[in-house]
Design an enzyme around this catalytic site. Structure first.
Site, PDB file in Angstrom:
ATOM      1  CB  ILE A 110      -0.938   0.019   1.224  1.00  0.00           C
ATOM      2  CG1 ILE A 110      -2.078  -0.988   1.052  1.00  0.00           C
ATOM      3  CG2 ILE A 110      -1.500   1.418   1.468  1.00  0.00           C
ATOM      4  CD1 ILE A 110      -3.152  -0.563   0.074  1.00  0.00           C
ATOM      5  CB  VAL A 113       0.540   1.271  -4.579  1.00  0.00           C
ATOM      6  CG1 VAL A 113      -0.490   1.978  -5.448  1.00  0.00           C
ATOM      7  CG2 VAL A 113       0.849  -0.114  -5.136  1.00  0.00           C
ATOM      8  CD  GLU A 114      -2.280   5.247  -1.996  1.00  0.00           C
ATOM      9  OE1 GLU A 114      -2.177   6.446  -2.345  1.00  0.00           O
ATOM     10  OE2 GLU A 114      -3.264   4.534  -2.287  1.00  0.00           O
ATOM     11  CB  THR A 115       4.097   7.779  -0.828  1.00  0.00           C
ATOM     12  OG1 THR A 115       4.348   6.798   0.197  1.00  0.00           O
ATOM     13  CG2 THR A 115       2.781   8.467  -0.557  1.00  0.00           C
ATOM     14  CE1 TYR A 303      -3.992   2.217  -4.611  1.00  0.00           C
ATOM     15  CE2 TYR A 303      -5.337   0.699  -3.334  1.00  0.00           C
ATOM     16  CZ  TYR A 303      -4.332   1.648  -3.397  1.00  0.00           C
ATOM     17  OH  TYR A 303      -3.675   2.013  -2.249  1.00  0.00           O
TER      18      TYR A 303
END
Length: 322
Positions: A110, A113-115, A303
Site C-alpha cells: 500500500i 503504491v501510494e508514495t 488498484y
C-alpha cells in the site's frame, strides 16, 4: 460550478479568502474551537489551482487497461525497495500484524503504491487542493468541503502550518496518502510519542494502514483472491470487477463458466474479476473479502490487484534475500 463563483473561476480572479462559502466554513470551525485569526491566516495563503481540477479528470484507474496499469507499479525497483522497506521496518510490521491482523507485505505494498515508500508524498499543497475542490469542483464540492474542514482541524490540533503540508491533487497526505477524514478516523500513534504523524513517521504510517484495513473488515490469514479459468467471451450473466462486498457463491460463478483453479467451498462468497492482458487474452480471478477491503482504500479493482501483486512480489523478493 456554483454560480456564485462563476466570475471567479480564472486563477487571477479567484479569492478563496473572501467568498461566502469560506465565511460559512470559517464560522463552523470557529464554533468547534479553532481561533478565527488562525483560520483567516490559513485562508489568506490558499490558492486556486486549475491543475488540481484537471488532474481529477484523468485518474489512471479510469483510463488504463490492466496490463498498462500494472506496469506502473510492478517494476523491479519498486519490488526491491519494497523488500528493503520490509527489512528496515520488520519489527514494526510484525507488531502491526500481531495487533491488527494485516500482513506486513500488504501494508508495505500500500505504501509502495501510494508514495513509493514515502519518497513521493505529493507535490500539491494540500490547502490549495482542498480549497479548490471544496469551492470549485462541479459535482463533489460538498465532499471536499468536509475534507477541507478536517484538514484544518488536523493542522490546528497538531500545531503545523497548513500551508506547508503537501499531498496529492485530491488532498491525500503522508506515507499512506490518507484523506483528512481518514486521517482523523484511522491514524494511530503507533510509536507512542503522543503524535499521529503520517507525514514523516513511517511507524505511525504502518500502524495506521493496518488499522484502516482492520476497521474495514480485513480477515487475518484470509485469502485475497483465487486464480480461475473462464471462457474467451465474457459471460453476460455475471457482473465483473465490482468493488462491493462479495455476494456471489463459487457455485454460482462456476455455473457461468468461471471456475477456481483450486478446490474452494461452493458456498464461499466471491467477486468475479477479469483482467485484459497485453496479448488481449482475458485472465479470470475470484476476489474474496480481503480483496474488497483493499478497494476501500481506492475504489478500483485495478488498484486492489496492483497492490496484491506487488505484495506477492515483495514477499517473494524478501524471502529470496533471506
Amino acid at each position: 460550478m456554483p454560480a456564485v463563483f462563476a466570475e471567479e473561476h480564472s486563477a487571477e480572479g479567484v479569492d478563496l479568502q473572501h467568498n461566502e462559502r469560506t465565511q460559512v466554513l470559517v464560522d463552523e470551525l470557529i464554533a468547534q474551537g479553532i481561533p478565527e485569526a488562525w483560520l483567516r491566516d490559513a485562508f489568506s495563503q490558499a490558492a486556486y489551482s486549475q491543475a488540481v481540477l484537471d488532474a481529477m479528470e484523468g485518474a489512471a484507474e479510469r483510463r488504463l487497461k490492466w496490463h498498462e496499469y500494472r506496469d506502473i507499479f510492478l517494476t523491479e525497483q519498486r519490488i526491491e525497495e519494497g523488500a528493503a522497506f520490509m527489512q528496515a521496518h520488520a519489527e514494526t510490521l510484525a507488531r502491526a500484524e500481531d495487533v491488527y491482523g494485516v500482513p506486513g507485505n500488504v501494508i508495505t505494498a500500500i505504501i509502495g503504491v501510494e508514495t513509493y515508500y514515502g519518497r513521493h508524498k505529493g507535490r500539491h499543497r494540500v490547502l490549495d487542493s482542498l480549497a479548490t475542490l471544496a469551492f470549485y469542483h462541479p459535482s463533489r464540492g460538498d465532499f471536499f468541503r468536509g475534507e477541507l474542514a478536517a484538514f484544518l482541524q488536523i493542522a490546528y490540533e497538531q500545531k503545523v502550518d497548513p500551508a506547508e503540508l503537501y499531498g496529492s491533487y485530491a488532498g491525500a497526505m503522508g506515507y499512506p496518502q490518507f484523506i483528512p477524514t481518514s486521517y482523523q478516523a484511522y491514524a494511530v500513534d503507533f510509536d507512542d510519542d503522543g503524535i499521529r504523524d503520517l507525514w514523516e513517521n513511517p511507524v505511525d504510517a504502518i500502524g495506521s494502514v493496518a488499522n484502516y484495513f482492520a476497521e474495514h473488515g480485513w480477515r487475518h490469514n484470509g485469502a485475497i483472491y483465487h486464480e480461475a479459468t473462464g471462457p474467451e467471451v465474457l459471460p453476460q450473466a455475471l457482473t465483473f470487477n465490482q468493488t462491493s462486498s462479495p455476494t456471489m457463491s463459487v457455485a454460482e460463478t462456476a455455473q457461468q463458466g468461471i471456475e477456481p483453479q483450486e478446490a474452494l467451498t461452493d458456498t464461499l462468497f466471491v467477486m468475479p474479476l477479469v483482467f485484459e492482458m497485453d496479448d488481449g487474452q482475458l485472465r479470470y480471478r475470484l476476489g474474496e473479502n480481503n480483496f474488497y477491503v483493499i478497494t476501500r482504500y481506492n475504489h478500483s479493482h485495478l488498484y486492489a490487484m496492483a497492490v496484491t501483486e506487488l505484495a506477492e512480489a515483495i514477499q517473494q523478493q524478501a524471502e529470496e534475500q533471506g
